[in-house]
Design a protein around this motif. Structure first.
Motif, PDB file in Angstrom:
ATOM      1  N   UNK A 119      18.596  48.522  38.657  1.00  0.00           N
ATOM      2  CA  UNK A 119      19.870  47.877  38.325  1.00  0.00           C
ATOM      3  C   UNK A 119      20.919  48.974  38.223  1.00  0.00           C
ATOM      4  N   UNK A 120      21.813  49.010  39.165  1.00  0.00           N
ATOM      5  CA  UNK A 120      22.867  50.019  39.170  1.00  0.00           C
ATOM      6  C   UNK A 120      24.169  49.331  39.559  1.00  0.00           C
ATOM      7  N   UNK A 121      25.130  49.353  38.631  1.00  0.00           N
ATOM      8  CA  UNK A 121      26.390  48.640  38.880  1.00  0.00           C
ATOM      9  C   UNK A 121      27.096  49.163  40.126  1.00  0.00           C
ATOM     10  N   UNK A 122      26.964  50.457  40.392  1.00  0.00           N
ATOM     11  CA  UNK A 122      27.664  51.025  41.542  1.00  0.00           C
ATOM     12  C   UNK A 122      27.122  50.472  42.851  1.00  0.00           C
ATOM     13  N   UNK A 123      25.813  50.331  42.939  1.00  0.00           N
ATOM     14  CA  UNK A 123      25.226  49.784  44.162  1.00  0.00           C
ATOM     15  C   UNK A 123      25.703  48.356  44.374  1.00  0.00           C
ATOM     16  N   UNK A 124      25.717  47.568  43.300  1.00  0.00           N
ATOM     17  CA  UNK A 124      26.183  46.184  43.430  1.00  0.00           C
ATOM     18  C   UNK A 124      27.673  46.144  43.770  1.00  0.00           C
ATOM     19  N   UNK A 125      28.467  47.031  43.159  1.00  0.00           N
ATOM     20  CA  UNK A 125      29.897  47.102  43.465  1.00  0.00           C
ATOM     21  C   UNK A 125      30.103  47.423  44.941  1.00  0.00           C
ATOM     22  N   UNK A 126      29.364  48.422  45.439  1.00  0.00           N
ATOM     23  CA  UNK A 126      29.470  48.805  46.851  1.00  0.00           C
ATOM     24  C   UNK A 126      29.015  47.664  47.748  1.00  0.00           C
ATOM     25  N   UNK A 127      27.934  47.008  47.369  1.00  0.00           N
ATOM     26  CA  UNK A 127      27.413  45.886  48.172  1.00  0.00           C
ATOM     27  C   UNK A 127      28.454  44.764  48.266  1.00  0.00           C
ATOM     28  N   UNK A 128      29.099  44.439  47.152  1.00  0.00           N
ATOM     29  CA  UNK A 128      30.158  43.426  47.169  1.00  0.00           C
ATOM     30  C   UNK A 128      31.301  43.862  48.086  1.00  0.00           C
ATOM     31  N   UNK A 129      31.688  45.135  47.984  1.00  0.00           N
ATOM     32  CA  UNK A 129      32.800  45.638  48.796  1.00  0.00           C
ATOM     33  C   UNK A 129      32.442  45.644  50.277  1.00  0.00           C
ATOM     34  N   UNK A 130      31.217  46.053  50.607  1.00  0.00           N
ATOM     35  CA  UNK A 130      30.789  46.084  52.010  1.00  0.00           C
ATOM     36  C   UNK A 130      30.718  44.678  52.592  1.00  0.00           C
ATOM     37  N   UNK A 131      30.266  43.722  51.793  1.00  0.00           N
ATOM     38  CA  UNK A 131      30.188  42.333  52.256  1.00  0.00           C
ATOM     39  C   UNK A 131      31.577  41.790  52.554  1.00  0.00           C
ATOM     40  N   UNK A 132      32.532  42.095  51.684  1.00  0.00           N
ATOM     41  CA  UNK A 132      33.902  41.640  51.905  1.00  0.00           C
ATOM     42  C   UNK A 132      34.508  42.333  53.121  1.00  0.00           C
ATOM     43  N   UNK A 133      34.239  43.617  53.273  1.00  0.00           N
ATOM     44  CA  UNK A 133      34.769  44.361  54.414  1.00  0.00           C
ATOM     45  C   UNK A 133      34.207  43.815  55.728  1.00  0.00           C
ATOM     46  N   UNK A 134      32.952  43.462  55.746  1.00  0.00           N
ATOM     47  CA  UNK A 134      32.331  42.876  56.935  1.00  0.00           C
ATOM     48  C   UNK A 134      33.091  41.631  57.376  1.00  0.00           C
ATOM     49  N   UNK A 135      33.350  40.722  56.437  1.00  0.00           N
ATOM     50  CA  UNK A 135      34.075  39.490  56.759  1.00  0.00           C
ATOM     51  C   UNK A 135      35.517  39.782  57.158  1.00  0.00           C
ATOM     52  N   UNK A 136      36.129  40.769  56.483  1.00  0.00           N
ATOM     53  CA  UNK A 136      37.533  41.084  56.764  1.00  0.00           C
ATOM     54  C   UNK A 136      37.711  41.670  58.156  1.00  0.00           C
ATOM     55  N   UNK A 137      36.806  42.533  58.589  1.00  0.00           N
ATOM     56  CA  UNK A 137      36.894  43.105  59.936  1.00  0.00           C
ATOM     57  C   UNK A 137      36.736  42.027  61.000  1.00  0.00           C
ATOM     58  N   UNK A 138      35.843  41.086  60.752  1.00  0.00           N
ATOM     59  CA  UNK A 138      35.646  39.992  61.706  1.00  0.00           C
ATOM     60  C   UNK A 138      36.915  39.139  61.816  1.00  0.00           C
ATOM     61  N   UNK A 139      37.474  38.765  60.671  1.00  0.00           N
ATOM     62  CA  UNK A 139      38.693  37.951  60.674  1.00  0.00           C
ATOM     63  C   UNK A 139      39.859  38.711  61.291  1.00  0.00           C
ATOM     64  N   UNK A 140      39.935  40.006  61.032  1.00  0.00           N
ATOM     65  CA  UNK A 140      41.009  40.833  61.570  1.00  0.00           C
ATOM     66  C   UNK A 140      40.979  40.856  63.095  1.00  0.00           C
ATOM     67  N   UNK A 141      39.794  40.964  63.653  1.00  0.00           N
ATOM     68  CA  UNK A 141      39.649  40.960  65.106  1.00  0.00           C
ATOM     69  C   UNK A 141      40.042  39.616  65.697  1.00  0.00           C
TER      70      UNK A 141
END
Length: 478
Positions: free
Chosen positions: A47-69
């Motif tokens: 359980x590491x808050x940083x890993x979960x924080x990064x995972x949330x950010x990466x998931x959002x970035x994945x969707x954002x790049x797709x929508x941006x394209x």
């Protein structure tokens, strides 16, 4: 270039992004990748808050790049997310995609520099280029130097030179949207792995209602924009909503440092100027780490490596657990342990207490923060700890020692913060909240609190500890 791969690290956003901007301008097709690096993750608790924080950010970035394209008529895109050793995964993925170059934003930590050097060498052996760009600071490395051409070691003249350079530099963004049609579709089946497949469990981020990703950064920034004029007056009081709370987002790049510096510069006023000053401190510590990587394990001022710290594991454990008997210290440690955050004023207080009251090596405290802080940044964490321990550049003089009681009285005068994190002290009267051991038996009974049972007695006498510290640091004058 025909094609390029952008390697995201501590820059998890799809706007004002130096490496992504340059890749999209230069290449016809651009893929994006983020690595959950096993060289880092394998040593972390499940359980590491940083890993979960990064995972949330990466998931959002994945969707954002797709929508941006897709917004600009592209075929869709996204973030390739891998769980692997970066030194292996980046050269392999670059070869599989057939790219001409890998682009990334620059990192200044010694381990990251060594990693990037190994990746660049492996890519070169395959005939693939590697380029990195300044993105996480305003001014880096040798961009702000003394008139003699040497690195600064004192903050105030560095800040003055930094400000003059900013006036001439202006804060320019790196646009991405206008080139987004060049974002390439992800390989088939390239999904963002869930936390479980990374070997982690959810932390308490959801319970804490921690805003994550670019949207969370935007939410916090807009809230702070409305409070920025009060920043200088309220920033030192942990019971107040005075700070920006953007430090984790700066750490992982879900917000742009250029946007923040530009906002402060354009807004003006004492609040914005005070906040900009904190951003300058951030650049300062990154510059120090770049020029003096030895600070990772040694005192910036070599004379202070002669200081002999106490070997006191029981006292260190009490500090870690927030059982020192000094409420402001214990409440601060409770905040860190429960939330992964600690108010900046409290970081100074608890660091001073560990090194000056308990006589324990600053490196132990630095490592504890590195394990628990959501916003952990090596440059800032090291700089802050060496400042408090009086071993660093432009540090607190060793003969100036924080009194934890007077610090508590000044910055949490009515004990609101203390009572929030130490509920066992809820009924302690205001006149005793900063030093509850001074209560007599009748007052303890009225507060339903027995010192030494419900709350610890002080583990050290500050006046005695102060004299020991003065003697301890006296060796540096010899």
């Amino acid at each position: 270039m025909r094609s390029a791969l952008v390697w995201f690290r501590r820059d998890l956003r799809n706007f004002d992004h130096a490496a992504l901007h340059h890749a999209l301008r230069q290449a016809e097709r651009v893929w994006c990748v983020f690595i959950f690096d096993r060289d880092i993750l394998d040593s972390l608790p499940r359980q590491d808050r940083r890993v979960e924080f990064i995972w949330q950010a990466a998931s959002e970035l994945d969707a954002a790049l797709d929508a941006q394209s897709r917004r600009v008529g592209g075929q869709g895109s996204g973030l390739i997310v891998l769980h692997d050793r970066a030194v292996d995964a980046i050269p392999r993925l670059a070869r599989e995609l057939g790219v001409d170059q890998v682009l990334a934003n620059r990192d200044y930590e010694p381990a990251a520099i060594e990693r990037d050097s190994r990746v660049a060498q492996a890519l070169a052996e395959q005939g693939i280029g590697f380029a990195d760009y300044k993105d996480q600071v305003i001014f880096e490395r040798d961009e702000v130097l003394t008139q003699g051409g040497t690195p600064f070691s004192v903050f105030t003249p560095y800040r003055n030179a930094w400000m003059k350079k900013l006036e001439a530099f202006h804060v320019l963004a790196y646009p991405v949207d206008k080139y987004a049609s060049r974002l390439a579709p992800k390989p088939a089946g390239a999904l963002v792995p869930d936390l479980a497949s990374l070997g982690f469990e959810p932390s308490n981020l959801a319970e804490l209602k921690m805003p994550t990703g670019m949207s969370g950064a935007r939410q916090l920034l807009e809230d702070f924009r409305r409070r920025i004029d009060r920043y200088k007056r309220s920033r030192d009081f942990p019971a107040l909503k005075g700070v920006s709370y953007l430090s984790p987002h700066l750490r992982f790049g879900t917000v742009s440092i250029r946007e923040l510096a530009g906002l402060a510069w354009q807004h003006g006023g004492e609040g914005a100027e005070s906040w900009l000053n904190e951003l300058v401190w951030r650049d300062f510590y990154h510059m120090i780490l770049w020029h003096h990587p030895r600070v990772v394990g040694q005192a910036f001022k070599p004379a202070f490596d002669k200081v002999r710290w106490d070997d006191a594991p029981a006292l260190f454990e009490a500090w870690c657990a927030g059982r020192t008997g000094y409420p402001i210290v214990d409440a601060a440690m409770a905040q860190l342990n429960q939330t992964g955050f600690m108010h900046n004023r409290l970081r100074m207080i608890v660091a001073s207490f560990l090194t000056k009251d308990l006589g324990i090596d600053w490196r132990l405290g630095e490592r504890y923060f590195a394990t628990h802080l959501l916003d952990f940044d090596l440059a800032a964490n090291n700089g802050g700890w060496q400042w408090a321990a009086s071993t660093g550049c432009d540090a607190q003089p060793w003969f100036r020692i924080f009194n934890p009681v007077t610090q508590s009285e000044r910055f949490d005068p009515d004990g609101r913060f203390i009572r929030r994190y130490l509920p066992q002290l809820a009924r302690v009267p205001d006149k005793f909240i900063h030093a509850p051991w001074k209560m007599g038996g009748i007052d303890q009974s009225a507060a339903q609190l027995k010192i030494g049972v419900d709350y610890p007695a002080p583990i050290v006498d500050h006046a005695v500890a102060r004299e020991r510290t003065l003697n301890r640091f006296g060796v540096t004058k010899e």
